[in-house]
Design a protein around this motif. Structure first.
Motif, PDB file in Angstrom:
ATOM      1  N   THR A 106      47.454  34.075  37.507  1.00 21.92           N
ATOM      2  CA  THR A 106      47.526  33.239  38.707  1.00 21.92           C
ATOM      3  C   THR A 106      46.154  33.093  39.354  1.00 21.92           C
ATOM      4  N   ILE A 107      45.420  34.212  39.463  1.00 26.76           N
ATOM      5  CA  ILE A 107      44.080  34.169  40.050  1.00 26.76           C
ATOM      6  C   ILE A 107      43.150  33.304  39.204  1.00 26.76           C
ATOM      7  N   LYS A 108      43.246  33.440  37.901  1.00 28.81           N
ATOM      8  CA  LYS A 108      42.399  32.653  36.997  1.00 28.81           C
ATOM      9  C   LYS A 108      42.639  31.161  37.202  1.00 28.81           C
ATOM     10  N   ALA A 109      43.901  30.766  37.308  1.00 30.09           N
ATOM     11  CA  ALA A 109      44.235  29.351  37.479  1.00 30.09           C
ATOM     12  C   ALA A 109      43.767  28.818  38.831  1.00 30.09           C
ATOM     13  N   ASN A 110      43.950  29.605  39.887  1.00 30.25           N
ATOM     14  CA  ASN A 110      43.600  29.150  41.232  1.00 30.25           C
ATOM     15  C   ASN A 110      42.104  29.052  41.470  1.00 30.25           C
ATOM     16  N   LEU A 111      41.327  29.921  40.823  1.00 32.09           N
ATOM     17  CA  LEU A 111      39.883  29.916  41.021  1.00 32.09           C
ATOM     18  C   LEU A 111      39.134  29.235  39.879  1.00 32.09           C
ATOM     19  N   ASN A 112      39.878  28.703  38.912  1.00 28.41           N
ATOM     20  CA  ASN A 112      39.256  28.076  37.734  1.00 28.41           C
ATOM     21  C   ASN A 112      38.235  29.017  37.089  1.00 28.41           C
ATOM     22  N   ALA A 113      38.617  30.258  36.944  1.00 33.01           N
ATOM     23  CA  ALA A 113      37.699  31.284  36.438  1.00 33.01           C
ATOM     24  C   ALA A 113      37.697  31.314  34.914  1.00 33.01           C
ATOM     25  N   SER A 114      36.566  31.744  34.357  1.00 37.87           N
ATOM     26  CA  SER A 114      36.471  31.938  32.908  1.00 37.87           C
ATOM     27  C   SER A 114      37.120  33.272  32.541  1.00 37.87           C
ATOM     28  N   ASP A 115      37.311  33.504  31.237  1.00 36.45           N
ATOM     29  CA  ASP A 115      37.899  34.769  30.793  1.00 36.45           C
ATOM     30  C   ASP A 115      37.016  35.948  31.188  1.00 36.45           C
ATOM     31  N   ALA A 116      35.697  35.789  31.039  1.00 39.44           N
ATOM     32  CA  ALA A 116      34.775  36.875  31.395  1.00 39.44           C
ATOM     33  C   ALA A 116      34.832  37.163  32.888  1.00 39.44           C
ATOM     34  N   GLU A 117      34.886  36.114  33.698  1.00 33.91           N
ATOM     35  CA  GLU A 117      34.947  36.303  35.155  1.00 33.91           C
ATOM     36  C   GLU A 117      36.237  37.004  35.553  1.00 33.91           C
ATOM     37  N   ILE A 118      37.335  36.673  34.865  1.00 27.83           N
ATOM     38  CA  ILE A 118      38.609  37.293  35.212  1.00 27.83           C
ATOM     39  C   ILE A 118      38.651  38.753  34.756  1.00 27.83           C
ATOM     40  N   GLN A 119      37.939  39.072  33.657  1.00 27.80           N
ATOM     41  CA  GLN A 119      37.811  40.474  33.255  1.00 27.80           C
ATOM     42  C   GLN A 119      37.078  41.269  34.329  1.00 27.80           C
ATOM     43  N   LEU A 120      36.057  40.639  34.916  1.00 26.78           N
ATOM     44  CA  LEU A 120      35.260  41.324  35.934  1.00 26.78           C
ATOM     45  C   LEU A 120      36.045  41.576  37.217  1.00 26.78           C
ATOM     46  N   VAL A 121      37.103  40.804  37.455  1.00 21.78           N
ATOM     47  CA  VAL A 121      37.922  41.052  38.642  1.00 21.78           C
ATOM     48  C   VAL A 121      38.463  42.486  38.610  1.00 21.78           C
ATOM     49  N   ILE A 122      38.820  42.936  37.418  1.00 19.19           N
ATOM     50  CA  ILE A 122      39.284  44.320  37.253  1.00 19.19           C
ATOM     51  C   ILE A 122      38.114  45.264  37.036  1.00 19.19           C
ATOM     52  N   ALA A 123      37.217  44.906  36.118  1.00 17.10           N
ATOM     53  CA  ALA A 123      36.128  45.805  35.727  1.00 17.10           C
ATOM     54  C   ALA A 123      35.167  46.088  36.864  1.00 17.10           C
ATOM     55  N   SER A 124      34.880  45.093  37.707  1.00 16.63           N
ATOM     56  CA  SER A 124      33.928  45.316  38.797  1.00 16.63           C
ATOM     57  C   SER A 124      34.480  46.306  39.822  1.00 16.63           C
ATOM     58  N   TYR A 125      35.785  46.267  40.037  1.00 21.30           N
ATOM     59  CA  TYR A 125      36.433  47.227  40.945  1.00 21.30           C
ATOM     60  C   TYR A 125      36.323  48.646  40.392  1.00 21.30           C
ATOM     61  N   LEU A 126      36.622  48.792  39.104  1.00 16.37           N
ATOM     62  CA  LEU A 126      36.535  50.100  38.454  1.00 16.37           C
ATOM     63  C   LEU A 126      35.089  50.581  38.378  1.00 16.37           C
ATOM     64  N   LEU A 127      34.177  49.641  38.131  1.00 10.98           N
ATOM     65  CA  LEU A 127      32.767  49.999  38.042  1.00 10.98           C
ATOM     66  C   LEU A 127      32.237  50.478  39.386  1.00 10.98           C
ATOM     67  N   GLY A 128      32.575  49.753  40.457  1.00 11.28           N
ATOM     68  CA  GLY A 128      32.138  50.173  41.790  1.00 11.28           C
ATOM     69  C   GLY A 128      32.629  51.560  42.125  1.00 11.28           C
ATOM     70  N   SER A 129      33.864  51.845  41.735  1.00  8.94           N
ATOM     71  CA  SER A 129      34.425  53.176  41.961  1.00  8.94           C
ATOM     72  C   SER A 129      33.699  54.222  41.122  1.00  8.94           C
ATOM     73  N   ALA A 130      33.477  53.915  39.830  1.00  7.24           N
ATOM     74  CA  ALA A 130      32.840  54.871  38.921  1.00  7.24           C
ATOM     75  C   ALA A 130      31.429  55.222  39.367  1.00  7.24           C
ATOM     76  N   CYS A 131      30.691  54.216  39.825  1.00  9.57           N
ATOM     77  CA  CYS A 131      29.292  54.434  40.211  1.00  9.57           C
ATOM     78  C   CYS A 131      29.154  55.365  41.413  1.00  9.57           C
ATOM     79  N   PHE A 132      30.174  55.414  42.263  1.00 14.49           N
ATOM     80  CA  PHE A 132      30.011  56.123  43.529  1.00 14.49           C
ATOM     81  C   PHE A 132      30.992  57.273  43.734  1.00 14.49           C
ATOM     82  N   LEU A 133      31.745  57.642  42.684  1.00 15.08           N
ATOM     83  CA  LEU A 133      32.674  58.764  42.839  1.00 15.08           C
ATOM     84  C   LEU A 133      31.942  60.057  43.190  1.00 15.08           C
ATOM     85  N   ILE A 134      30.896  60.350  42.428  1.00 15.10           N
ATOM     86  CA  ILE A 134      30.141  61.581  42.693  1.00 15.10           C
ATOM     87  C   ILE A 134      29.417  61.477  44.021  1.00 15.10           C
ATOM     88  N   THR A 135      28.797  60.323  44.269  1.00 18.93           N
ATOM     89  CA  THR A 135      28.087  60.096  45.533  1.00 18.93           C
ATOM     90  C   THR A 135      29.047  60.216  46.710  1.00 18.93           C
TER      91      THR A 135
END
Length: 474
Positions: free
Chosen positions: A34-63
Motif C-alpha cells: 500500500t505504501i509503495k503504491a501511494n508514494l510511487n516508490a521503487s522496490d529499493a526505496e520500499i526495502q529501505l522503509v524497513i531497513a532504514s528503521y532497523l539500521l537506525g536502531s542497530a547503529c545506536f543500540l550501544i550508544t
C-alpha cells in the motif's frame, strides 16, 4: 533506588517502549504494498522503509544504552520516547519515499534509546530474582502481543481512509500512545544514578554509524541502480569506517579507556560462533516476513487486512512455543533451538512445494503458523545460548554486541534476501513472477538455516540455567 510508585505499574509504563518498537516493525511489513503504491516508490526505496528503521536502531543500540548510564535512564527513556513520537508523525506526513526513509531512520535511532532504557529499568526496578524473572516473562509476552497487534493493525489501517490515507495512520497511531507514555514516564518512573567518571566514545559511535549506514544503503540502492560506481565507493567506505572503528576500540582497550564495544570478547570462540548464528537467523527471519507479505498481497491479490489475519496463527504459535521453550532450555540447551530450526525448515520446504498462484487461506495460515511454532523455539533464546559461557562482568557488553548484530542482521536480510526477491520480480525472464521470487527467497532462507544449525552444533551442549535471567536482561 527509592520510589513510592508500584513497581508493577512502573513495569507497565516501561513496556510501552518494546511494544511500540515491535509494532512499528510488523505494522509496516503488511502495509508495504500500500505504501509503495501511494508514494510511487521503487522496490529499493520500499526495502529501505524497513531497513532504514532497523539500521537506525542497530547503529545506536550501544550508544543508547551507554547514554542512560551517563545521563540517567529515566531522562534518556523520556527523550527517546519523545523523539520516537515526533519522528513517527514526520513519517506520517512524508510526501515521498525519500522523506519517509529519512524519517524512518531517525525513528529507528530514537527507538534504540528508549528500548535500551526499558531493559535497564527492569533490572533496576526488580532486584529480587523471582520478580525479575516474572518481569522478563512479561517483556517477552509484550513482544509477542506487539507482533500480533502490528500484523493485524497494519492490514486494517492500510485499508482505512479516515480524513487522510490509511497508511499514514500507521504512524500517527503512535502519537496518543506516545503522549500517554511520556506523562507516565514523567510522573511514575524514578531516576537512576549516573556514571560520573566514565567518558563516552563519541568517535567510535560515529565511525560505527557511518560504516553500517554505507553498507545497508549500498546493498539496497546499489542493486536497484545496477551496481554503479558509487556502490563500490560506498563499499570501500564501509570497510574503511568499520576498520577504523575496530582500531579505535583496540586503542582504547590498550590505553585502559572506555570503548564503545569491548572487542576483546571476540577472542572467545563460542561467542563468535554464536554471533554468526544470530547474524544468519535474523537475516532470514526479517526478510521472510517481508517477502511473504508481498507475495500474499501483490502476488495473490489478497487485501492488506486479510494478510494481517493470515499472520495471526504465526504470532500465537510463536508465543506458545516460546513459553514451552523457556521451560525446556535449562535441561536441553541448544537442542531446543535446533528443533526449532528443523520445524522452520519444514515450513519453508512446504511453502516452496505447495504455495501456488492461487490463494488457499487455510494452507497459507497453516504454513505461517508452522514457521511461528519453530521460530518461537529459536528467536527468543539465541541471546541465552550465545552468552551461555560469558562471565557476569562481561554480560552487559556482550549483550550490547548481540543487539547490534541482531538489528544489523535484520537490515541485511531486507537488503540481501529481499534484494534477491525483488531482482527476480524485475528480471526480463521472470518479471512479476511472485511465486518464483518467493521460492528463491525461501531457498536463500534455507541456506541461512543450515548455517545457523552448523554454528549451533559447534557450541557446547551444556547450558547454565542460572544465567538465564541475567542474560535475558543485560
Amino acid at each position: 533506588m527509592k520510589t513510592t510508585v508500584n513497581k508493577w505499574f512502573a513495569l507497565f509504563v516501561v513496556l510501552t517502549a518494546p511494544l511500540l518498537y515491535v509494532i512499528d516493525i510488523f505494522i509496516i511489513n503488511v502495509a508495504i504494498p500500500t505504501i509503495k503504491a501511494n508514494l510511487n516508490a521503487s522496490d529499493a526505496e520500499i526495502q529501505l522503509v524497513i531497513a532504514s528503521y532497523l539500521l537506525g536502531s542497530a547503529c545506536f543500540l550501544i550508544t543508547g544504552g551507554r547514554a542512560g548510564d551517563f545521563l540517567g535512564k529515566k531522562k534518556v527513556f523520556f527523550w527517546g520516547m519523545l523523539a520516537f513520537t515526533i519522528t513517527s508523525c514526520i513519517c506520517g506526513l512524508s510526501q515521498n519515499a525519500t522523506q519517509l526513509n529519512v524519517a524512518r531512520f531517525f525513528q529507528g535511532v530514537s527507538s534504540a534509546f528508549m528500548v535500551t532504557q526499558s531493559i535497564s529499568l527492569i533490572q533496576v526496578l526488580f532486584t529480587n530474582s523471582k520478580e525479575r524473572a516474572i518481569a522478563i516473562g512479561w517483556y517477552g509476552i509484550t513482544l509477542s502481543i506487539a507482533a500480533i497487534i502490528g500484523q493485524v493493525l497494519g492490514g486494517y489501517l492500510a485499508e482505512t481512509h479516515f480524513v487522510i490515507e490509511g497508511w499514514r495512520l500507521i504512524f500517527f497511531i503512535n502519537l496518543p500512545i506516545g503522549i500517554l507514555s511520556l506523562l507516565a514516564i514523567h510522573f511514575y518512573l524514578p531516576e537512576t544514578p549516573k556514571l560520573e567518571k566514565v567518558r563516552f566514545d563519541y568517535k567510535g559511535a560515529l565511525y560505527l554509524t557511518f560504516g553500517l549506514a554505507c553498507m545497508i544503503y549500498a546493498l539496497t540502492e546499489g542493486r536497484e541502480n545496477g551496481f554503479p560506481w558509487w556502490f563500490y565507493a560506498m563499499t570501500l567506505l564501509t570497510i574503511t569506517f568499520l576498520l577504523r572503528f575496530i582500531i579505535i576500540q583496540k586503542t582504547k582497550l590498550l590505553n585502559k579507556q572506555d570503548p564503545l564495544i569491548d572487542i576483546s570478547l571476540f577472542k572467545l570462540k563460542d561467542f563468535k560462533i554464536g554471533l554468526f548464528a544470530v547474524l544468519f537467523h535474523f537475516m532470514l527471519h526479517t526478510a521472510y516476513l517481508l517477502i511473504v507479505a508481498v507475495y500474499l498481497q501483490s502476488g495473490l491479490g489478497i487485501s492488506a487486512l486479510a494478510c494481517g489475519m493470515y499472520f495471526i496463527p504465526h504470532a500465537i504459535l510463536f508465543m506458545i512455543s516460546s513459553v514451552f521453550a523457556g521451560k525446556l532450555l535449562p535441561k536441553y540447551g541448544k537442542r531446543v533451538l535446533q528443533l526449532g530450526l528443523i520445524i522452520i525448515l519444514i515450513s519453508f520446504v512446504l511453502q516452496i512445494i505447495y504455495f501456488s498462484q492461487k490463494d488457499i487461506p487455510f494452507v497459507s495460515m497453516l504454513f505461517l503458523g508452522i514457521y511461528g511454532l519453530g521460530n518461537g523455539l529459536v528467536l527468543p533464546f539465541l541471546l541465552n545460548v550465545v552468552l551461555n559461557n560469558i562471565e557476569e562482568k562481561d554480560a552487559g557488553a556482550a549483550s550490547g554486541i548481540f543487539s547490534t548484530f541482531q538489528q544489523t542482521a535484520s537490515a541485511l536480510g531486507i537488503s540481501i534476501i529481499g534484494g534477491i526477491f525483488y531482482s527476480i520480480l524485475e528480471s526480463d525472464h521472470f518479471k512479476n513472477d511472485y511465486l518464483l521470487a518467493l521460492q528463491i527467497g525461501l531457498s536463500a532462507g534455507v541456506i541461512c538455516l543450515v548455517i545457523v544449525w552448523f554454528m549451533l552444533s559447534k557450541l557446547p551442549k551444556n547450558y547454565k540455567s542460572e544465567t538465564n535471567t541475567l542474560h535475558s536482561m543485560e
